[in-house]
Design an enzyme around this catalytic site. Structure first.
Site, short mmCIF file in Angstrom:
data_model
loop_
_atom_site.label_atom_id
_atom_site.label_comp_id
_atom_site.label_asym_id
_atom_site.label_seq_id
_atom_site.Cartn_x
_atom_site.Cartn_y
_atom_site.Cartn_z
N SER A 2 13.57 40.90 -11.49
CA SER A 2 12.93 40.90 -12.62
C SER A 2 12.89 39.34 -13.28
O SER A 2 14.37 38.63 -13.07
CB SER A 2 13.49 41.80 -13.71
N LYS A 31 9.00 53.72 -16.82
CA LYS A 31 8.02 53.48 -17.83
C LYS A 31 7.60 54.89 -18.59
O LYS A 31 7.56 55.04 -19.60
CB LYS A 31 6.81 52.90 -17.55
N LEU A 59 -3.62 39.59 -11.62
CA LEU A 59 -2.35 39.99 -12.47
C LEU A 59 -1.17 39.58 -11.73
O LEU A 59 -0.10 39.61 -12.27
CB LEU A 59 -2.31 41.72 -12.87
N ALA A 83 -1.07 49.31 -14.31
CA ALA A 83 -1.64 48.13 -14.79
C ALA A 83 -3.06 48.25 -15.23
O ALA A 83 -3.76 47.64 -16.19
CB ALA A 83 -1.29 47.09 -13.85
P1 NAP Z 1 0.72 50.84 -9.19
O1 NAP Z 1 0.75 51.78 -10.41
O2 NAP Z 1 1.78 51.40 -8.23
O3 NAP Z 1 -0.76 50.84 -8.31
C1 NAP Z 1 -1.06 50.08 -7.48
C2 NAP Z 1 -2.60 49.92 -7.19
O4 NAP Z 1 -2.83 48.92 -6.23
C3 NAP Z 1 -3.23 51.12 -6.83
O5 NAP Z 1 -4.63 51.24 -7.37
C4 NAP Z 1 -3.30 51.06 -5.35
O6 NAP Z 1 -4.48 51.76 -4.78
C5 NAP Z 1 -3.64 49.48 -5.22
N1 NAP Z 1 -3.08 49.14 -3.97
C6 NAP Z 1 -2.18 48.74 -3.54
N2 NAP Z 1 -2.34 48.18 -2.05
C7 NAP Z 1 -3.59 47.97 -2.03
C8 NAP Z 1 -4.43 47.40 -0.91
N3 NAP Z 1 -3.67 47.00 0.13
N4 NAP Z 1 -5.64 47.33 -1.20
C9 NAP Z 1 -6.29 47.66 -2.07
N5 NAP Z 1 -5.51 48.32 -3.15
C10 NAP Z 1 -4.27 48.65 -3.07
O7 NAP Z 1 1.10 49.50 -9.56
P2 NAP Z 1 0.82 48.73 -11.11
O8 NAP Z 1 1.86 48.99 -12.13
O9 NAP Z 1 -0.72 49.31 -11.45
O10 NAP Z 1 0.83 47.31 -10.78
C11 NAP Z 1 -0.30 46.82 -9.93
C12 NAP Z 1 -0.05 45.24 -9.81
O11 NAP Z 1 -0.31 44.56 -11.02
C13 NAP Z 1 1.45 44.77 -9.20
O12 NAP Z 1 1.12 43.72 -8.20
C14 NAP Z 1 2.05 44.20 -10.33
O13 NAP Z 1 2.93 43.34 -9.96
C15 NAP Z 1 0.95 43.59 -11.11
N6 NAP Z 1 1.28 43.51 -12.77
C16 NAP Z 1 1.52 42.61 -13.35
C17 NAP Z 1 1.73 42.38 -14.53
C18 NAP Z 1 2.12 40.86 -15.15
O14 NAP Z 1 2.42 40.95 -16.30
N7 NAP Z 1 1.42 39.99 -14.70
C19 NAP Z 1 1.99 43.21 -15.39
C20 NAP Z 1 1.84 44.62 -14.60
C21 NAP Z 1 1.42 44.81 -13.17
P3 NAP Z 1 -4.33 53.27 -4.19
O15 NAP Z 1 -4.60 54.03 -5.34
O16 NAP Z 1 -5.15 53.49 -3.03
O17 NAP Z 1 -2.70 53.25 -3.80
#
Ligand code: NAP
Length: 289
Positions: free
Chosen positions: A24, A75, A227, A141
């Protein structure tokens, strides 16, 4: 600010919980603000086992810890553990922030605000309210992104996700006319129709496959908001730039979601002039946290 009888400020303790948590950037960011602002306090990482997380969070009320940020996979447990939830936490059903108020443990979520603040600075509310948006991803997200876009009055949100059924479920749950899902097989046709494209999927993150969507055919001047913040400039953002589009990276959201947490824990907002971007980039590049 709390003061002792000798008027010396009582140091406030806060932190971030996850499992694992060593990666983190939050401790670095909050500690930097504490130092720059001369606030008496500390911000530390806590590894919390998901099996016992709800009890661990409930015990916060019996400690002198001001509050906690909460990251994956805790969370939902944080939301469950709280006595009350703010409107933003209720919208998402998960909390990324726990704090105490009038003897109660409060669940809050700063991701909506964190996503919206850099976007508003870049596009402005009026433009957003006349924009068509493509959101990629249907995980946690994505829920925050869609919630924030709806609050901002965006008229059209198209959702695509690698697993179609998850996008369909999310659309059914949210159940507003402005949000609809398009099958993953048709994702490319949505690119040319969008004024704003948000990557809320994990694709493109360091060590993961790149996102399988081309920005070719994207509207000139449209904004691509990724993101992901490792790498700082993702392959998707490079593709967007090559196609005449504007970009916004995930570090801005990471910082914007941390500011309101800092206020809840230490009683004051970090001034916008105190921008930790360089500190975070340095840490990401050197592997130091
Ligand atoms: P999550 O709940 O695990 O969801 C992951 C998502 O990514 C799902 O929709 C998944 O699709 C998709 N995915 C994973 N691998 C993929 C691929 N190769 N091709 C296409 N889609 C793919 O994760 P999350 O918490 O939503 O986070 C998502 C991203 O946002 C992460 O990278 C995280 O670091 C980023 N984030 C950034 C911030 C920030 O402050 N900048 C805050 C929150 C999150 P499926 O449903 O098909 O598995």
């Amino acid at each position: 600010m709390n003061t002792s009888s000798s008027s010396r400020p009582i140091p406030r303790l806060a932190g971030v919980c996850g499992w694992p948590i060593h990666h983190s950037l939050s401790p670095l960011m909050h500690s930097w603000w504490l130092k720059q602002m001369g606030v008496s306090g500390a911000y530390v990482p806590f590894a919390v086992n998901p099996r016992t997380a709800v009890d661990a969070f409930r015990s916060l009320k019996d400690t002198s810890i001001s509050g906690l940020n909460v990251t994956l996979p805790l969370k939902t447990s944080a939301f469950e553990a709280a006595d009350v939830a703010t409107e933003d936490a209720q919208k998402l059903g998960v909390a990324n922030c726990l704090y105490k108020s009038r003897g109660q443990l409060v669940a809050h979520n700063t991701d909506l605000e964190g996503f919206a603040a850099p976007l508003l600075a870049k596009m402005g509310a009026d433009v957003l309210q006349a924009s068509s948006v493509l959101v990629i991803g249907a995980g946690g997200a994505s829920r925050a992104v869609i919630g924030a876009l709806m609050s901002l009055g965006v008229p059209e949100i198209c959702l695509v996700n690698r697993t179609d059924s998850k996008a369909d479920t999310l659309v059914e749950q949210v159940d507003v006319p402005s949000l609809y899902a398009l099958p993953w097989a048709r994702r490319q046709e949505a690119v040319g129709r969008a004024d704003l494209i948000v990557n809320a999927s994990a694709a493109g993150m360091e060590g993961k496959p790149v996102l399988d969507i081309s920005m070719e055919g994207g509207r000139s001047g449209a904004l691509v908001y990724d993101l992901i913040y490792t790498p700082r400039v993702t392959a998707l953002m490079q593709d967007a730039i090559a196609n005449g589009m504007d970009t916004l990276g995930g570090l801005e959201m990471l910082i914007a979601q941390a500011r309101p947490s800092f206020k809840l824990f230490y009683g004051q907002f970090p001034p916008l002039a105190l921008d930790p971007t360089e500190v975070l980039i340095d840490a990401l590049q050197s592997g130091r946290r």
